[in-house]
Design a protein around this motif. Sequence first.
Motif, PDB file in Angstrom:
ATOM      1  N   ASN A 114       0.799  -1.239   0.000  1.00  0.00           N
ATOM      2  CA  ASN A 114       0.000   0.000   0.000  1.00  0.00           C
ATOM      3  C   ASN A 114       0.830   1.287   0.000  1.00  0.00           C
ATOM      4  OD1 ASN A 114       0.634  -0.706   2.672  1.00  0.00           O
ATOM      5  ND2 ASN A 114      -1.092   0.455   3.470  1.00  0.00           N
ATOM      6  N   TYR A 115       1.945   1.291   0.738  1.00  0.00           N
ATOM      7  CA  TYR A 115       2.953   2.361   0.597  1.00  0.00           C
ATOM      8  C   TYR A 115       4.240   1.604   0.301  1.00  0.00           C
ATOM      9  CZ  TYR A 115      -0.461   5.631   2.378  1.00  0.00           C
ATOM     10  OH  TYR A 115      -1.588   6.399   2.520  1.00  0.00           O
ATOM     11  N   PHE A 117       6.972   1.819  -1.319  1.00  0.00           N
ATOM     12  CA  PHE A 117       8.323   2.387  -1.266  1.00  0.00           C
ATOM     13  C   PHE A 117       8.691   2.709   0.188  1.00  0.00           C
ATOM     14  CE2 PHE A 117      11.438   5.828  -1.802  1.00  0.00           C
ATOM     15  CZ  PHE A 117      12.322   5.204  -2.664  1.00  0.00           C
ATOM     16  N   GLN A 118       7.831   3.466   0.827  1.00  0.00           N
ATOM     17  CA  GLN A 118       8.111   3.910   2.193  1.00  0.00           C
ATOM     18  C   GLN A 118       8.199   2.756   3.189  1.00  0.00           C
ATOM     19  OE1 GLN A 118       6.206   4.721   5.882  1.00  0.00           O
ATOM     20  NE2 GLN A 118       4.922   5.961   4.532  1.00  0.00           N
ATOM     21  N   LEU A 119       7.224   1.839   3.114  1.00  0.00           N
ATOM     22  CA  LEU A 119       7.175   0.774   4.127  1.00  0.00           C
ATOM     23  C   LEU A 119       8.273  -0.269   3.932  1.00  0.00           C
ATOM     24  CD1 LEU A 119       3.319   0.354   4.425  1.00  0.00           C
ATOM     25  CD2 LEU A 119       4.862   1.404   6.075  1.00  0.00           C
ATOM     26  N   CYS A 120       8.889  -0.259   2.748  1.00  0.00           N
ATOM     27  CA  CYS A 120      10.005  -1.162   2.518  1.00  0.00           C
ATOM     28  C   CYS A 120      11.307  -0.496   2.979  1.00  0.00           C
ATOM     29  CB  CYS A 120      10.057  -1.495   1.028  1.00  0.00           C
ATOM     30  SG  CYS A 120      11.344  -2.636   0.629  1.00  0.00           S
ATOM     31  N   LEU A 121      11.491   0.773   2.602  1.00  0.00           N
ATOM     32  CA  LEU A 121      12.784   1.411   2.877  1.00  0.00           C
ATOM     33  C   LEU A 121      12.913   1.974   4.289  1.00  0.00           C
ATOM     34  CD1 LEU A 121      13.794   3.050  -0.487  1.00  0.00           C
ATOM     35  CD2 LEU A 121      14.600   0.954   0.547  1.00  0.00           C
ATOM     36  N   SER A 122      11.807   2.344   4.908  1.00  0.00           N
ATOM     37  CA  SER A 122      11.911   2.927   6.255  1.00  0.00           C
ATOM     38  C   SER A 122      12.565   1.946   7.243  1.00  0.00           C
ATOM     39  CB  SER A 122      10.535   3.402   6.705  1.00  0.00           C
ATOM     40  OG  SER A 122      10.620   3.973   7.954  1.00  0.00           O
ATOM     41  N   PRO A 123      12.117   0.686   7.309  1.00  0.00           N
ATOM     42  CA  PRO A 123      12.835  -0.235   8.196  1.00  0.00           C
ATOM     43  C   PRO A 123      14.259  -0.541   7.734  1.00  0.00           C
ATOM     44  CG  PRO A 123      10.998  -1.375   7.097  1.00  0.00           C
ATOM     45  CD  PRO A 123      10.882   0.075   6.770  1.00  0.00           C
ATOM     46  N   VAL A 124      14.508  -0.478   6.406  1.00  0.00           N
ATOM     47  CA  VAL A 124      15.883  -0.711   5.925  1.00  0.00           C
ATOM     48  C   VAL A 124      16.813   0.357   6.512  1.00  0.00           C
ATOM     49  CG1 VAL A 124      17.399  -0.685   3.883  1.00  0.00           C
ATOM     50  CG2 VAL A 124      15.206  -1.892   3.786  1.00  0.00           C
ATOM     51  N   ILE A 125      16.329   1.599   6.560  1.00  0.00           N
ATOM     52  CA  ILE A 125      17.144   2.699   7.112  1.00  0.00           C
ATOM     53  C   ILE A 125      17.520   2.381   8.568  1.00  0.00           C
ATOM     54  CG2 ILE A 125      17.096   5.160   7.777  1.00  0.00           C
ATOM     55  CD1 ILE A 125      15.148   5.519   5.323  1.00  0.00           C
ATOM     56  N   GLY A 126      16.525   1.966   9.346  1.00  0.00           N
ATOM     57  CA  GLY A 126      16.789   1.635  10.756  1.00  0.00           C
ATOM     58  C   GLY A 126      17.751   0.473  10.903  1.00  0.00           C
ATOM     59  N   ALA A 127      17.555  -0.550  10.070  1.00  0.00           N
ATOM     60  CA  ALA A 127      18.394  -1.749  10.173  1.00  0.00           C
ATOM     61  C   ALA A 127      19.844  -1.435   9.798  1.00  0.00           C
ATOM     62  CB  ALA A 127      17.829  -2.856   9.274  1.00  0.00           C
ATOM     63  N   ILE A 128      20.033  -0.627   8.757  1.00  0.00           N
ATOM     64  CA  ILE A 128      21.393  -0.245   8.345  1.00  0.00           C
ATOM     65  C   ILE A 128      22.012   0.684   9.397  1.00  0.00           C
ATOM     66  CG2 ILE A 128      22.656   1.178   6.634  1.00  0.00           C
ATOM     67  CD1 ILE A 128      22.110  -1.695   5.720  1.00  0.00           C
ATOM     68  N   GLY A 240      -8.005   5.102   0.709  1.00  0.00           N
ATOM     69  CA  GLY A 240      -8.334   4.345   1.928  1.00  0.00           C
ATOM     70  C   GLY A 240      -7.425   3.163   2.202  1.00  0.00           C
ATOM     71  N   GLN A 241      -6.438   2.955   1.329  1.00  0.00           N
ATOM     72  CA  GLN A 241      -5.542   1.799   1.513  1.00  0.00           C
ATOM     73  C   GLN A 241      -4.344   2.210   2.379  1.00  0.00           C
ATOM     74  OE1 GLN A 241      -5.955  -0.397  -2.688  1.00  0.00           O
ATOM     75  NE2 GLN A 241      -5.654   1.773  -2.877  1.00  0.00           N
ATOM     76  N   THR A 242      -4.680   2.661   3.575  1.00  0.00           N
ATOM     77  CA  THR A 242      -3.670   3.140   4.524  1.00  0.00           C
ATOM     78  C   THR A 242      -3.916   2.400   5.827  1.00  0.00           C
ATOM     79  OG1 THR A 242      -3.741   5.320   3.474  1.00  0.00           O
ATOM     80  CG2 THR A 242      -2.790   5.219   5.692  1.00  0.00           C
ATOM     81  N   CYS A 243      -2.851   1.808   6.394  1.00  0.00           N
ATOM     82  CA  CYS A 243      -3.054   1.003   7.603  1.00  0.00           C
ATOM     83  C   CYS A 243      -3.620   1.818   8.743  1.00  0.00           C
ATOM     84  CB  CYS A 243      -1.742   0.348   8.030  1.00  0.00           C
ATOM     85  SG  CYS A 243      -0.425   1.546   8.275  1.00  0.00           S
ATOM     86  N   VAL A 244      -3.304   3.143   8.782  1.00  0.00           N
ATOM     87  CA  VAL A 244      -3.798   3.979   9.874  1.00  0.00           C
ATOM     88  C   VAL A 244      -4.981   4.861   9.449  1.00  0.00           C
ATOM     89  CG1 VAL A 244      -1.685   4.069  11.261  1.00  0.00           C
ATOM     90  CG2 VAL A 244      -1.963   5.637   9.343  1.00  0.00           C
ATOM     91  N   ALA A 245      -5.584   4.571   8.303  1.00  0.00           N
ATOM     92  CA  ALA A 245      -6.762   5.351   7.886  1.00  0.00           C
ATOM     93  C   ALA A 245      -7.861   5.181   8.930  1.00  0.00           C
ATOM     94  CB  ALA A 245      -7.261   4.858   6.535  1.00  0.00           C
ATOM     95  N   PRO A 246      -8.643   6.250   9.195  1.00  0.00           N
ATOM     96  CA  PRO A 246      -9.803   6.038  10.072  1.00  0.00           C
ATOM     97  C   PRO A 246     -10.708   4.989   9.424  1.00  0.00           C
ATOM     98  CG  PRO A 246      -9.700   8.331   9.260  1.00  0.00           C
ATOM     99  CD  PRO A 246      -8.529   7.612   8.686  1.00  0.00           C
ATOM    100  N   ASP A 247     -10.939   3.895  10.117  1.00  0.00           N
ATOM    101  CA  ASP A 247     -11.718   2.797   9.532  1.00  0.00           C
ATOM    102  C   ASP A 247     -13.214   3.112   9.622  1.00  0.00           C
ATOM    103  OD1 ASP A 247     -11.328  -0.371   8.849  1.00  0.00           O
ATOM    104  OD2 ASP A 247     -13.196  -0.026   9.924  1.00  0.00           O
ATOM    105  N   TYR A 248     -13.640   3.623  10.775  1.00  0.00           N
ATOM    106  CA  TYR A 248     -15.054   3.980  10.964  1.00  0.00           C
ATOM    107  C   TYR A 248     -15.145   5.173  11.902  1.00  0.00           C
ATOM    108  CZ  TYR A 248     -14.542   1.308  15.350  1.00  0.00           C
ATOM    109  OH  TYR A 248     -14.117   0.843  16.575  1.00  0.00           O
TER     110      TYR A 248
END
Length: 456
Positions: A114-115, A117-128, A240-248
Motif C-alpha cells: 500500500n505504501y 516504497f516507504q514501508l520497505c525502505l523505512s525499516p531498511v534505514i533503521g536496520a542499516i 483508503g488503503q492506509t493502515c492507519v486510515a480512520p476505519d469507521y
Amino acid sequence: MQLETVATTLRNAHREDPHFSVKMRIQKLNQLKKVIVRNESEITRALKADLGKSAFETYATEIGFILEEINFTVKHLESWAKVKKVKTPLTLFPGTSFIYSEAYGVVLIISPWNYPFQLCLSPVIGAIAAGNKVVVKPSEFASETSSIIKNIIMEVFKENEVSVVQGGLEETQVLLKQKFDYIFFTGSTSVGKIIMKAAAEYLTPVTLELGGKSPCLIEESANIEIAAKRVAWGKFLNAGQTCVAPDYVLIPAKLQDEFIERLRFYITTFYGLDVKSSHDYPRIVNNRHFDRLKELLIQDKIAIGGELNREENFIGPTVMKNVDLSDKVMQDEIFGPILPIIPYDNLENAIKNIMNFPKPLAFYLFSENSEQQNDIIAKIPFGGGCINDTVIHLANPNLPFGGVGTSGIGSYHGQKSFETFTNYKSVFKQGTLVDIPLRYPPYNEKKLNWIKLFLR
Ligand code: NAD
C-alpha cells in the motif's frame, strides 16, 4: 545469490565485518538519499502504475517521508550508537557500568503493497543505521515499485549488505525457513501470525506492524468542520488503503447529518464532482481487493459515493450512514475508500463499543474539551493516534510508530528504529586494585549484617 542460503551468506558477511562502522553507515545512508533523489521521477512513475498515486501523494507519503527519515537518522546516529555510561550503585564500588549497542546480525524485512516504497525502505534505514545486514522482500502486488527498489538498493549496497528478494508466497516461505537474527514484518494480522510462528522456530525476535480497524471518535464538543475535512483527507488518501486510515466514525446522532454534509463538501473540494477523472485520487490495488470492498457496500446506507468501475479498479469515496456494528463492513479492517458512520447517543457506550474490538493500530479523537481528551485517550488502548487530526502522527520521527495486541508488536521510526534493530549489551566493568571481600564465602553473621545494611 541463492535464495535458500541467503541468510547464511549474509551472516558470514556480517561475521567478517561485525563492526560496520557508524561512519560507513552514514555514508551508505547519504548515498541512498542521493540515489533516491536521482530516481524521483522513476519512483513516481512506478507508484502511478501500481496504485494510480499522484505525484504529490507519492512525494509526501513515500519519497519525502524516506528522505526525512534518512536526514533524521544521519543527524543523530553518532549519538544513538555511542557507548552509554549508566549509574552504578555504591554497593558495586569501584565498578562502572556501560551499555553497548550491537547490530543483531541479519535482518529480514517483509513489506506490503500500500505504501510500497516507504514501508520497505523505512525499516531498511533503521536496520542499516544499527549496523545490520538486510534481506528485503517487497510486495509482489506493487511490482513496478519493487523493481525500482531493487535497482536503488543494488546501486547503493553490495549484495551481501542488502539483498532484495522479489516474489510472493513461495519465495517468502523459502526465506522463512532460514534463521534470521531479526524479522521485521509489515502486513496483515493473519500473515503476521504465520511470520511469528516461523520466527518461533529459531526464537527470532520480531516486529510486527499489522492492521485492524482504527476508530475515529467524534465527541459532541468537536469542531465538525475541521473533523470532516481531516477525516476526509485521512480516509481517502491512497483511496483508503492506509493502515492507519480512520476505519469507521462514531458520532453523536444529532451531528451525523451535518458531518456527512461537510464530508460531501470536502470530498468534492478535494477531488471534484467527477472523482474518476481526478489525477489526485488513486485506484484499488487489484480486482481481488475491488471485489472484497464491493461486498461491503449496503446500497440503502450509502450517503455519499458508491461509484464503482471494475475495469479501472475504481471505487469512489464512499460514506455509509446509520451503520450498525453487526453490518459486514464492521467485521474486518476495510482498507479501502468506504467510511461507515455509526451514530451514538451515549459517549460511554461509544467508548465501550470501540473497546469491544481488538486494540487498534490508530485512534482518532475529535474534541474541543481537554478533560474529555485526556480521559478518553487514557481509557482506550491503541498503538498511536491524533487528537483533532488523522494519520499525521506518522510524520513525527520522535513518535514511535507501531500497534498493540492484534495490531502489532514493537514500533519504529526515528530513534526507535535504531533501537528496534539493536541489541543492547549491558557491561559492568570492575576495577582490580581493590577487591572488597564481603561477597565471598565463607559467610558469617557479620557479613550478613553488612549486606543487610546495603540491600534494604
Ligand atoms: P499481506 O499480509 O497480505 O502481505 C504482506 C507481505 O507478506 C507481502 O510481502 C506478502 O508477499 C507477504 N505474504 C503474504 N502472504 C504470506 C504468507 N502466507 N506467508 C508469508 N508471507 C506472506 O498484507 P498486504 O495485503 O500487503 O497489506 C495490507 C495489510 O497490511 C493491511 O492489514 C494493513 O493494515 C497492513 N499494513 C500495516 C501497516 C503498519 O505499518 N502497521 C502498514 C501497511 C499495511
